[in-house]
Scaffold this motif. Structure first.
Motif, short mmCIF file in Angstrom:
data_model
loop_
_atom_site.label_atom_id
_atom_site.label_comp_id
_atom_site.label_asym_id
_atom_site.label_seq_id
_atom_site.Cartn_x
_atom_site.Cartn_y
_atom_site.Cartn_z
N ALA A 242 -5.03 1.90 6.90
CA ALA A 242 -4.82 2.64 5.63
C ALA A 242 -4.46 4.00 5.48
O ALA A 242 -3.40 4.66 4.85
N VAL A 243 -5.00 4.69 6.39
CA VAL A 243 -4.75 6.15 6.54
C VAL A 243 -3.35 6.62 7.05
O VAL A 243 -2.71 7.47 6.52
N HIS A 244 -2.96 5.47 7.75
CA HIS A 244 -1.65 5.86 8.17
C HIS A 244 -0.48 5.41 7.15
O HIS A 244 0.51 6.33 7.13
N GLU A 245 -0.82 4.43 6.64
CA GLU A 245 0.04 4.38 5.45
C GLU A 245 0.21 5.53 4.17
O GLU A 245 1.28 5.64 3.79
N LEU B 108 0.70 -1.19 0.30
CA LEU B 108 -0.29 0.01 0.02
C LEU B 108 0.82 1.21 -0.15
O LEU B 108 0.62 2.17 -0.76
N ARG B 109 2.13 1.22 0.79
CA ARG B 109 2.75 2.43 0.68
C ARG B 109 3.50 2.67 -0.79
O ARG B 109 3.51 3.63 -1.00
N ALA B 110 3.79 1.42 -1.24
CA ALA B 110 4.41 1.58 -2.62
C ALA B 110 3.45 2.06 -3.73
O ALA B 110 3.74 2.88 -4.74
N VAL C 135 3.03 9.95 2.09
CA VAL C 135 3.13 11.44 1.23
C VAL C 135 4.02 12.14 2.10
O VAL C 135 4.84 13.09 1.54
N ARG C 136 3.95 12.30 3.46
CA ARG C 136 4.88 13.15 4.05
C ARG C 136 6.56 12.89 3.91
O ARG C 136 7.10 13.85 3.80
#
Length: 387
Positions: free
Chosen positions: A311-314, A275-277, A319-320
């Motif tokens: 998911a919101v944390h990933e 998901l991060r990818a 993005v940050r």
């Protein structure tokens, strides 16, 4: 995107013993057709070609446009003087028979940037034709020129999407330093992602890239059938990867397709990394294509079963970290949410990744504390050792 004026010179190489004529070329546009007419003009001694010394340079003639293209009710007529007519240079002339005098071929580069695009008939309601030509045509247009081809009404320009303004810190301590310049690049938008007039929107696609349900289906319907033709040429996409196409009938110039992980069996390191990818690769490919504003849907939180609260944390962490490294390549990142619960998750967790500045924290805490405590507490939170 307008093409730069080409300053190519014209070359005419005469056959031995024959003076090369000057060619007068006029381009008439009607529909998608281009017609050239030529004639032989009288030559002055300065215009004659010396076969031993080389070509004649600088043949310039004027072109005119006689009809507009497209299928809109306005007729898509050229409105500006630059669109109605302009000057161009003949390109390099090489080896094709002209009037039996010499072998030449004409390569024409036009002054008007979007003329070549508008000289084709752009039909976004049909999958017939060459999608590459349609894409090239749309990509060469300005935003105002593309608006007549939007297949959705009520588009939302970037300036109408407010920047997120932090009001308080999160319930947890942020591990990211305060950076107000980065915070000003973030938006949370409740609405239809297909209406955003920005550089790129991200599509939560499946591995085939040929459309599906949810946001994937909505984007394909709004863009039109030509999007599917370009997607078919990409031969699918692996989970975590991202690929880019034209936006076609969308107000967004590009669509970035990414495939999120399926998490019905739970979320482990594999799903988290994938998901991060998705977010990182989408931002990377946007930056590679000079897309400075990007909108994300909630990737994988629908039928793919990724828990939204995880998911919101990933999404926010990725993005940050991307903005920390590439802050100069992105003007705005928009988290486009549909459900009220998703909006609440983003508003609640954004301060963990984009901490509020001293003024915002001081004001919020001062308003929430009794008057006798507010002054001393404000001094405490402004202590440099906390940052």
């Amino acid at each position: 995107m307008a093409l730069q004026i080409s300053t190519l010179f014209s070359y005419v190489r005469a056959l031995p013993g024959t003076a090369a004529p000057l060619l007068r070329v006029r381009a008439n546009y009607h529909g998608a057709s281009v017609k050239f007419s030529h004639s032989v003009g009288p030559q002055s001694p300065q215009q004659a070609v010396n076969p031993a010394t080389g070509p004649v340079l600088g043949i310039i003639k004027k072109f005119t446009t006689t009809a507009a293209l497209g299928s809109s009710s306005q007729g898509n007529r050229f409105s500006s003087p630059q669109q109605r007519g302009g000057w161009f240079w003949l390109g390099k002339i090489t080896q094709a028979a002209v009037l039996g005098v010499s072998s030449v071929a004409l390569i024409v580069s036009f002054h008007t940037g979007s003329l070549a695009a508008m000289a084709r008939k752009v039909n976004l309601n049909s999958a017939e034709g060459d999608w590459k030509e349609t894409k090239d045509g749309l990509m060469s247009m300005t935003v105002k020129e593309r608006r007549q081809y939007y297949r959705t009404s009520g588009f939302v320009p970037l300036e109408d999407v407010p920047v997120w303004t932090p009001s308080t810190g999160g319930s947890e301590v942020s591990h990211y330093p305060r950076n107000e310049k980065l915070t000003q690049k973030i938006s949370v938008y409740s609405g239809d992602i297909t209406k955003l007039e920005i550089d790129a929107i991200v599509n939560a696609a499946n591995n085939t890239l040929l459309g599906g349900g949810g946001v994937d289906g909505a984007i394909h319907r709004a863009a039109g059938p030509v999007l599917k033709k370009e997607c078919a040429s990409l031969h699918g996409c692996e989970t975590g990867e991202a690929k880019i196409t034209c936006g076609y009938g969308l107000p967004a110039k590009y669509v970035i397709h990414t495939v999120g992980p399926i998490a019905h069996g739970g979320v482990g390191e594999k799903e988290s990394k994938a998901l991060r990818a998705c977010y990182y690769n989408s931002l990377r490919i946007a930056a590679d294509n000079a897309a400075r504003s990007v909108a994300f849907p909630c990737i994988s939180t629908g039928v793919y079963g990724y828990p939204p609260e995880k998911a919101v944390h990933e999404a926010l962490a990725t993005v940050r970290e991307f903005l920390d490294e590439h802050h100069d390549k992105m003007d705005r990142v928009i988290f486009c949410v549909f459900l009220p619960t998703d909006k609440e998750l983003y508003l609640q967790n954004l301060p963990l990744y984009f901490p509020a500045g001293e003024f915002s924290l001081s004001l919020s805490l001062s308003l929430s504390l009794p008057l006798s405590y507010s002054h001393s507490y404000t001094q405490y939170i402004n202590c440099p050792c906390l940052y």
